[in-house]
Write a protein that holds these residues in place. Structure first.
Motif, PDB file in Angstrom:
ATOM      1  N   THR A 100       0.829  -1.203   0.000  1.00  0.00           N
ATOM      2  CA  THR A 100       0.000   0.000   0.000  1.00  0.00           C
ATOM      3  C   THR A 100       0.865   1.254   0.000  1.00  0.00           C
ATOM      4  N   THR A 125       1.052   4.020  -3.023  1.00  0.00           N
ATOM      5  CA  THR A 125       0.807   5.441  -2.772  1.00  0.00           C
ATOM      6  C   THR A 125       1.961   6.295  -3.303  1.00  0.00           C
ATOM      7  N   SER A 178       1.754   9.297  -6.273  1.00  0.00           N
ATOM      8  CA  SER A 178       1.906  10.690  -5.828  1.00  0.00           C
ATOM      9  C   SER A 178       2.996  11.382  -6.634  1.00  0.00           C
TER      10      SER A 178
END
Length: 128
Positions: free
Chosen positions: A119, A123, A127
């Motif tokens: 996870t 992310t 980003s």
């Protein structure tokens, strides 16, 4: 951020889990960084808890991961995101990580570390 445990027993159980969790997090981070386009460097930090953070760099992108935050995400059911407003969250320990005798459930711990890091890296990739 340093979580608050609801009971003394939960705090003691967290003490049992934190060292094995840290070892698993560091080992799996090394593997993930080796297999990714990111370059990583560990740095000592004193605040909010003494420990280490991993500075990841890919081109002009930089992200910093606090190892204690990752460990708390693994060990706790409701640990807030690292940049949450709640500086001292009250958390519940993930009791699936311990067997009935209070010993570490290694396979479950390894899988939870994999999930948290998957996870985290997903992310990072999404980003800017």
């Amino acid at each position: 951020m340093k979580p608050k445990f609801k009971t003394r027993q939960a705090w003691e159980q967290a003490q049992t889990l934190m060292q094995p969790t840290l070892i698993r997090v560091v080992d799996q981070l090394r593997q993930r960084v080796d297999e990714s386009p990111w370059e990583g460097e560990y740095e000592d930090v004193e605040e909010p808890l003494p420990g280490f953070q991993l500075r990841l760099q890919q081109g002009d992108r930089t992200h910093v991961l606090n190892l204690w935050d990752l460990c708390f995400q693994v060990c706790c059911l409701n640990y807030p995101a690292p940049h949450s407003i709640d500086a001292d969250p009250e958390v519940d320990l993930d009791l699936q990580l311990l067997d009935a005798a209070g010993e570490v459930e290694w396979n479950i711990l390894d899988e939870k570390v994999r999930q948290v890091l998957a996870t985290t890296f997903a992310t990072l990739e999404s980003s800017p």
